[in-house]
Design a protein around this motif. Structure first.
Motif, PDB file in Angstrom:
ATOM      1  N   GLY A  59       0.798  -1.216   0.000  1.00 20.89           N
ATOM      2  CA  GLY A  59       0.000   0.000   0.000  1.00 20.89           C
ATOM      3  C   GLY A  59       0.831   1.266   0.000  1.00 20.89           C
ATOM      4  O   GLY A  59       0.298   2.358   0.146  1.00 20.89           O
ATOM      5  N   SER A  60       2.128   1.124  -0.177  1.00 18.46           N
ATOM      6  CA  SER A  60       3.021   2.277  -0.152  1.00 18.46           C
ATOM      7  C   SER A  60       3.544   2.599  -1.548  1.00 18.46           C
ATOM      8  O   SER A  60       3.838   1.700  -2.326  1.00 18.46           O
ATOM      9  CB  SER A  60       4.219   1.999   0.765  1.00 18.46           C
ATOM     10  OG  SER A  60       5.100   3.102   0.759  1.00 18.46           O
ATOM     11  N   ALA A  61       3.694   3.878  -1.815  1.00 17.77           N
ATOM     12  CA  ALA A  61       4.301   4.319  -3.075  1.00 17.77           C
ATOM     13  C   ALA A  61       5.776   4.655  -2.886  1.00 17.77           C
ATOM     14  O   ALA A  61       6.460   4.985  -3.851  1.00 17.77           O
ATOM     15  CB  ALA A  61       3.549   5.541  -3.598  1.00 17.77           C
ATOM     16  N   ARG A  62       6.269   4.548  -1.665  1.00 20.06           N
ATOM     17  CA  ARG A  62       7.662   4.889  -1.360  1.00 20.06           C
ATOM     18  C   ARG A  62       8.606   3.800  -1.857  1.00 20.06           C
ATOM     19  O   ARG A  62       8.379   2.618  -1.636  1.00 20.06           O
ATOM     20  CB  ARG A  62       7.806   5.048   0.160  1.00 20.06           C
ATOM     21  CG  ARG A  62       8.752   6.130   0.556  1.00 20.06           C
ATOM     22  CD  ARG A  62       8.742   6.353   2.055  1.00 20.06           C
ATOM     23  NE  ARG A  62       9.864   5.581   2.579  1.00 20.06           N
ATOM     24  CZ  ARG A  62       9.807   4.813   3.629  1.00 20.06           C
ATOM     25  NH1 ARG A  62       8.702   4.673   4.302  1.00 20.06           N
ATOM     26  NH2 ARG A  62      10.870   4.164   4.021  1.00 20.06           N
ATOM     27  N   SER A  63       9.694   4.184  -2.497  1.00 27.94           N
ATOM     28  CA  SER A  63      10.627   3.204  -3.062  1.00 27.94           C
ATOM     29  C   SER A  63      11.342   2.394  -1.988  1.00 27.94           C
ATOM     30  O   SER A  63      11.732   1.255  -2.234  1.00 27.94           O
ATOM     31  CB  SER A  63      11.653   3.895  -3.962  1.00 27.94           C
ATOM     32  OG  SER A  63      12.430   4.813  -3.213  1.00 27.94           O
ATOM     33  N   THR A  64      11.510   2.940  -0.788  1.00 32.63           N
ATOM     34  CA  THR A  64      12.174   2.215   0.288  1.00 32.63           C
ATOM     35  C   THR A  64      11.189   1.834   1.397  1.00 32.63           C
ATOM     36  O   THR A  64      11.548   1.764   2.571  1.00 32.63           O
ATOM     37  CB  THR A  64      13.328   3.047   0.878  1.00 32.63           C
ATOM     38  OG1 THR A  64      12.794   4.285   1.368  1.00 32.63           O
ATOM     39  CG2 THR A  64      14.418   3.298  -0.152  1.00 32.63           C
ATOM     40  N   SER A  65       9.976   1.545   1.034  1.00 33.99           N
ATOM     41  CA  SER A  65       8.915   1.220   1.977  1.00 33.99           C
ATOM     42  C   SER A  65       9.233  -0.035   2.788  1.00 33.99           C
ATOM     43  O   SER A  65       9.640  -1.058   2.233  1.00 33.99           O
ATOM     44  CB  SER A  65       7.609   1.001   1.212  1.00 33.99           C
ATOM     45  OG  SER A  65       6.668   0.301   1.984  1.00 33.99           O
ATOM     46  N   THR A  66       9.004   0.045   4.091  1.00 31.92           N
ATOM     47  CA  THR A  66       9.185  -1.146   4.919  1.00 31.92           C
ATOM     48  C   THR A  66       8.107  -2.181   4.629  1.00 31.92           C
ATOM     49  O   THR A  66       8.361  -3.385   4.732  1.00 31.92           O
ATOM     50  CB  THR A  66       9.176  -0.798   6.427  1.00 31.92           C
ATOM     51  OG1 THR A  66       8.001  -0.043   6.726  1.00 31.92           O
ATOM     52  CG2 THR A  66      10.393  -0.001   6.811  1.00 31.92           C
ATOM     53  N   ASN A  67       6.905  -1.755   4.257  1.00 30.58           N
ATOM     54  CA  ASN A  67       5.853  -2.713   3.918  1.00 30.58           C
ATOM     55  C   ASN A  67       6.189  -3.464   2.633  1.00 30.58           C
ATOM     56  O   ASN A  67       5.996  -4.670   2.546  1.00 30.58           O
ATOM     57  CB  ASN A  67       4.494  -2.005   3.816  1.00 30.58           C
ATOM     58  CG  ASN A  67       3.934  -1.715   5.182  1.00 30.58           C
ATOM     59  OD1 ASN A  67       3.413  -2.585   5.855  1.00 30.58           O
ATOM     60  ND2 ASN A  67       4.075  -0.467   5.617  1.00 30.58           N
ATOM     61  N   THR A  68       6.725  -2.763   1.647  1.00 31.36           N
ATOM     62  CA  THR A  68       7.163  -3.432   0.418  1.00 31.36           C
ATOM     63  C   THR A  68       8.309  -4.380   0.733  1.00 31.36           C
ATOM     64  O   THR A  68       8.322  -5.530   0.267  1.00 31.36           O
ATOM     65  CB  THR A  68       7.595  -2.395  -0.641  1.00 31.36           C
ATOM     66  OG1 THR A  68       6.501  -1.510  -0.899  1.00 31.36           O
ATOM     67  CG2 THR A  68       8.013  -3.078  -1.931  1.00 31.36           C
ATOM     68  N   ALA A  69       9.269  -3.928   1.544  1.00 32.76           N
ATOM     69  CA  ALA A  69      10.396  -4.787   1.921  1.00 32.76           C
ATOM     70  C   ALA A  69       9.912  -6.021   2.687  1.00 32.76           C
ATOM     71  O   ALA A  69      10.425  -7.128   2.479  1.00 32.76           O
ATOM     72  CB  ALA A  69      11.406  -4.004   2.753  1.00 32.76           C
TER      73      ALA A  69
END
Length: 180
Positions: A8-18
């Motif tokens: 749900g994050s658009a941030r390139s260094t998102s902890t949720n994506t990680a």
């Protein structure tokens, strides 16, 4: 089983994506997880665009959901709410059939975020008949880099928590399958 993990994050260094990327790496061999981290690239939802050819990025997102056996979602909280990009992505799915019976469960990369999680649970239980309200996994990863997130899961205890969560998800998935 093939799962689509939606950040749900658009941030390139998102902890949720990680978190989702790491979970995909440590999943058992019988569970393949693809991570969708393109929330920020979807155009703003408009009902006027639903009845024509969907925008390319939206069509790819819808196709990825249609191809998946189930969904995992991890999202940050913005201003005590669901991030606009994730809500926008869900809005693109509301009038279609792809999410209605799709088994969905949540993960979370922070010790905070209760308001967003409550709202997201309400939205997902409205759009899907197969949202697992009690299937949830949370880790205190807020402000960690993607490498630190990956390092966090080098711990046998944390890896086992993920394995147990995915085993519970698989059981939930099997219980939601309609007889042929």
């Amino acid at each position: 089983m093939n799962l689509l993990a939606i950040s749900g994050s658009a941030r390139s260094t998102s902890t949720n994506t990680a978190l989702l990327q790491t979970v995909s790496k440590i999943a058992p061999n019988n569970i393949q997880i693809s991570v969708f981290d393109g929330i920020g690239h979807l155009p703003v939802f408009s009902p006027d665009l639903e009845n024509i050819t969907l925008p390319h990025g939206v069509q790819q997102f819808v196709d990825a959901i249609a191809a998946a056996d189930g969904l995992l979602i991890a999202s940050p909280e913005y201003v005590r709410s669901i991030p606009g990009g994730l809500k926008n992505a869900i809005d693109w799915l509301v009038s279609g059939e792809h999410i209605v019976d799709k088994p969905i469960a949540l993960l979370h990369a922070s010790h905070r975020g209760g308001d967003m999680l409550a709202q997201l649970r309400l939205v997902l239980s409205t759009v899907s008949q197969s949202f697992a309200t009690d299937l949830f996994l949370r880790f205190p990863l807020m402000n960690k880099t993607p490498q630190q997130v990956e390092d966090f899961f080098s711990s046998a205890e944390h890896r086992q928590q993920v394995q147990t969560y995915l085993a519970r998800y698989e059981a939930f998935y099997q219980a939601t399958k309609k007889p042929a």
